[in-house]
Write a protein that holds these residues in place. Structure first.
Motif, PDB file in Angstrom:
ATOM      1  N   GLY A 103       0.804  -1.215   0.000  1.00 13.88           N
ATOM      2  CA  GLY A 103       0.000   0.000   0.000  1.00 13.88           C
ATOM      3  C   GLY A 103       0.838   1.267   0.000  1.00 13.88           C
ATOM      4  O   GLY A 103       0.588   2.190  -0.783  1.00 13.88           O
ATOM      5  N   ILE A 104       1.851   1.299   0.858  1.00 10.04           N
ATOM      6  CA  ILE A 104       2.701   2.491   0.951  1.00 10.04           C
ATOM      7  C   ILE A 104       3.574   2.641  -0.287  1.00 10.04           C
ATOM      8  O   ILE A 104       3.670   3.722  -0.880  1.00 10.04           O
ATOM      9  CB  ILE A 104       3.567   2.442   2.222  1.00 10.04           C
ATOM     10  CG1 ILE A 104       2.669   2.523   3.474  1.00 10.04           C
ATOM     11  CG2 ILE A 104       4.582   3.584   2.225  1.00 10.04           C
ATOM     12  CD1 ILE A 104       3.413   2.306   4.775  1.00 10.04           C
ATOM     13  N   SER A 105       4.208   1.544  -0.714  1.00  8.45           N
ATOM     14  CA  SER A 105       5.135   1.623  -1.842  1.00  8.45           C
ATOM     15  C   SER A 105       4.422   1.971  -3.143  1.00  8.45           C
ATOM     16  O   SER A 105       4.837   2.884  -3.867  1.00  8.45           O
ATOM     17  CB  SER A 105       5.890   0.298  -1.998  1.00  8.45           C
ATOM     18  OG  SER A 105       4.996  -0.767  -2.251  1.00  8.45           O
ATOM     19  N   VAL A 106       3.345   1.243  -3.437  1.00 10.47           N
ATOM     20  CA  VAL A 106       2.594   1.532  -4.660  1.00 10.47           C
ATOM     21  C   VAL A 106       1.916   2.893  -4.558  1.00 10.47           C
ATOM     22  O   VAL A 106       1.845   3.642  -5.536  1.00 10.47           O
ATOM     23  CB  VAL A 106       1.561   0.426  -4.937  1.00 10.47           C
ATOM     24  CG1 VAL A 106       0.661   0.805  -6.118  1.00 10.47           C
ATOM     25  CG2 VAL A 106       2.267  -0.891  -5.236  1.00 10.47           C
ATOM     26  N   GLY A 107       1.438   3.222  -3.367  1.00 11.70           N
ATOM     27  CA  GLY A 107       0.809   4.528  -3.171  1.00 11.70           C
ATOM     28  C   GLY A 107       1.748   5.664  -3.508  1.00 11.70           C
ATOM     29  O   GLY A 107       1.356   6.645  -4.149  1.00 11.70           O
ATOM     30  N   ILE A 108       3.017   5.535  -3.113  1.00 11.08           N
ATOM     31  CA  ILE A 108       4.015   6.564  -3.419  1.00 11.08           C
ATOM     32  C   ILE A 108       4.221   6.676  -4.932  1.00 11.08           C
ATOM     33  O   ILE A 108       4.196   7.768  -5.504  1.00 11.08           O
ATOM     34  CB  ILE A 108       5.349   6.245  -2.725  1.00 11.08           C
ATOM     35  CG1 ILE A 108       5.217   6.409  -1.211  1.00 11.08           C
ATOM     36  CG2 ILE A 108       6.467   7.150  -3.259  1.00 11.08           C
ATOM     37  CD1 ILE A 108       6.426   5.930  -0.432  1.00 11.08           C
ATOM     38  N   CYS A 109       4.422   5.518  -5.581  1.00 11.98           N
ATOM     39  CA  CYS A 109       4.680   5.543  -7.029  1.00 11.98           C
ATOM     40  C   CYS A 109       3.494   6.109  -7.800  1.00 11.98           C
ATOM     41  O   CYS A 109       3.662   6.944  -8.697  1.00 11.98           O
ATOM     42  CB  CYS A 109       5.000   4.130  -7.522  1.00 11.98           C
ATOM     43  SG  CYS A 109       6.581   3.472  -6.967  1.00 11.98           S
ATOM     44  N   VAL A 110       2.295   5.653  -7.462  1.00  7.00           N
ATOM     45  CA  VAL A 110       1.103   6.117  -8.168  1.00  7.00           C
ATOM     46  C   VAL A 110       0.862   7.596  -7.902  1.00  7.00           C
ATOM     47  O   VAL A 110       0.453   8.351  -8.785  1.00  7.00           O
ATOM     48  CB  VAL A 110      -0.122   5.274  -7.759  1.00  7.00           C
ATOM     49  CG1 VAL A 110      -1.413   5.852  -8.339  1.00  7.00           C
ATOM     50  CG2 VAL A 110       0.050   3.836  -8.241  1.00  7.00           C
ATOM     51  N   ARG A 111       1.149   8.032  -6.682  1.00  2.00           N
ATOM     52  CA  ARG A 111       0.960   9.444  -6.330  1.00  2.00           C
ATOM     53  C   ARG A 111       1.892  10.347  -7.138  1.00  2.00           C
ATOM     54  O   ARG A 111       1.515  11.446  -7.545  1.00  2.00           O
ATOM     55  CB  ARG A 111       1.200   9.642  -4.838  1.00  2.00           C
ATOM     56  CG  ARG A 111       0.852  11.040  -4.326  1.00  2.00           C
ATOM     57  CD  ARG A 111      -0.660  11.240  -4.336  1.00  2.00           C
ATOM     58  NE  ARG A 111      -1.037  12.459  -3.684  1.00  2.00           N
ATOM     59  CZ  ARG A 111      -1.013  13.669  -4.240  1.00  2.00           C
ATOM     60  NH1 ARG A 111      -0.595  13.805  -5.481  1.00  2.00           N
ATOM     61  NH2 ARG A 111      -1.395  14.733  -3.575  1.00  2.00           N
ATOM     62  N   VAL A 112       3.106   9.846  -7.378  1.00  2.00           N
ATOM     63  CA  VAL A 112       4.045  10.614  -8.206  1.00  2.00           C
ATOM     64  C   VAL A 112       3.588  10.620  -9.657  1.00  2.00           C
ATOM     65  O   VAL A 112       3.745  11.611 -10.373  1.00  2.00           O
ATOM     66  CB  VAL A 112       5.471  10.037  -8.087  1.00  2.00           C
ATOM     67  CG1 VAL A 112       6.418  10.751  -9.046  1.00  2.00           C
ATOM     68  CG2 VAL A 112       5.992  10.179  -6.662  1.00  2.00           C
ATOM     69  N   GLY A 113       2.987   9.502 -10.084  1.00  2.00           N
ATOM     70  CA  GLY A 113       2.500   9.427 -11.461  1.00  2.00           C
ATOM     71  C   GLY A 113       3.037   8.256 -12.252  1.00  2.00           C
ATOM     72  O   GLY A 113       2.894   8.215 -13.470  1.00  2.00           O
ATOM     73  N   GLY A 114       3.673   7.278 -11.556  1.00  2.00           N
ATOM     74  CA  GLY A 114       4.223   6.112 -12.236  1.00  2.00           C
ATOM     75  C   GLY A 114       3.594   4.829 -11.743  1.00  2.00           C
ATOM     76  O   GLY A 114       3.104   4.760 -10.614  1.00  2.00           O
ATOM     77  N   ALA A 115       3.613   3.814 -12.597  1.00  2.00           N
ATOM     78  CA  ALA A 115       3.037   2.520 -12.268  1.00  2.00           C
ATOM     79  C   ALA A 115       4.127   1.460 -12.237  1.00  2.00           C
ATOM     80  O   ALA A 115       4.658   1.091 -13.285  1.00  2.00           O
ATOM     81  CB  ALA A 115       1.970   2.143 -13.294  1.00  2.00           C
ATOM     82  N   PRO A 116       4.495   0.943 -11.057  1.00  2.00           N
ATOM     83  CA  PRO A 116       5.546  -0.071 -10.994  1.00  2.00           C
ATOM     84  C   PRO A 116       5.122  -1.422 -11.537  1.00  2.00           C
ATOM     85  O   PRO A 116       5.957  -2.238 -11.900  1.00  2.00           O
ATOM     86  CB  PRO A 116       5.874  -0.152  -9.497  1.00  2.00           C
ATOM     87  CG  PRO A 116       4.631   0.316  -8.815  1.00  2.00           C
ATOM     88  CD  PRO A 116       4.029   1.343  -9.721  1.00  2.00           C
ATOM     89  N   THR A 117       3.813  -1.700 -11.586  1.00  2.00           N
ATOM     90  CA  THR A 117       3.315  -2.969 -12.109  1.00  2.00           C
ATOM     91  C   THR A 117       2.134  -2.713 -13.040  1.00  2.00           C
ATOM     92  O   THR A 117       1.562  -1.624 -13.069  1.00  2.00           O
ATOM     93  CB  THR A 117       2.874  -3.917 -10.980  1.00  2.00           C
ATOM     94  OG1 THR A 117       1.719  -3.381 -10.341  1.00  2.00           O
ATOM     95  CG2 THR A 117       3.982  -4.113  -9.962  1.00  2.00           C
TER      96      THR A 117
END
Length: 210
Positions: free
Chosen positions: A123-137
């Motif tokens: 939740g925290i890791s993906v939340g950070i990436c998505v909040r910035v504007g990128g999708a890690p998966t």
């Protein structure tokens, strides 16, 4: 594309890499040894690892790439660049973590704790990436794309895709552990949704993309 690179802040790149590293750490040290899986692409990579021995460092990147086209068409070039950074970061960090023994091997015997801790990592890791504007998966790319065109909050889009993968995961995960997996996807999705609603200074590179 060259002008897009000029607009990218170092703080954004560092946040994307930090989120990707945290995601890889949690997936390797919690999810992969506890059989408390995530849904979406994350859960699918673990399923492929279980049945075919394919490392998530490879399958995660490949499956994510298949989802990027939709995100690029809907969210634009900035999304594509940020997703490339976060996806490469995830694959590299997971490959590094694979060189070491899991730090918490005993967590496999504590599914409730694994569900909660795993949800926090994702939740925290993906939340950070998505909040910035990128999708890690790939499921992040799909959720970001659909949430931008549908009147549905992003956490509910995550839940729908997660439920599909969890159902398939019954092929190798006992029902009682799938229930723990359901707990972790519910928690992680809500955490991601909460992070998207937090207002932070623009200097941190956090984009309001929805």
């Amino acid at each position: 594309m060259r002008s897009i690179w000029k607009e990218i802040k170092l703080s954004s790149v560092l946040l994307l890499l930090a989120g990707s590293a945290l995601l890889a750490f949690g997936l390797y040290n919690v999810h992969s040894i506890s059989n408390v899986t995530e849904g979406g692409i994350l859960g699918l990579t673990l399923l492929l690892e279980h049945w075919f021995g394919i490392s998530p460092s490879f399958s995660g990147f490949l499956l994510t790439a298949l989802c990027y086209f939709l995100g690029w068409k809907i969210l634009g070039k900035r999304f594509l660049v940020f997703s490339f950074i976060s996806a490469i970061g995830f694959s590299v960090f997971y490959g590094i973590f694979e060189q070491f023994d899991p730090l918490f091997p005993q967590i496999g015997e504590m599914p409730f704790l694994a569900a909660v801790v795993g949800a926090l990592f994702v939740g925290i890791s993906v939340g950070i990436c998505v909040r910035v504007g990128g999708a890690p998966t790939g499921d992040d790319a799909l959720a970001m794309s659909l949430s931008s065109v549908l009147p549905v909050d992003i956490q509910w889009i995550y839940l729908a895709s997660d439920l599909v993968v969890l159902f398939i995961s019954l092929s190798y995960i006992p029902l009682n552990k799938i229930l723990y997996s359901l707990l972790t996807v519910l928690l992680s999705g809500q955490i991601i949704g909460i992070i998207q609603k937090i207002r932070l200074p623009a200097s941190l590179g956090m984009a309001d993309i929805y």
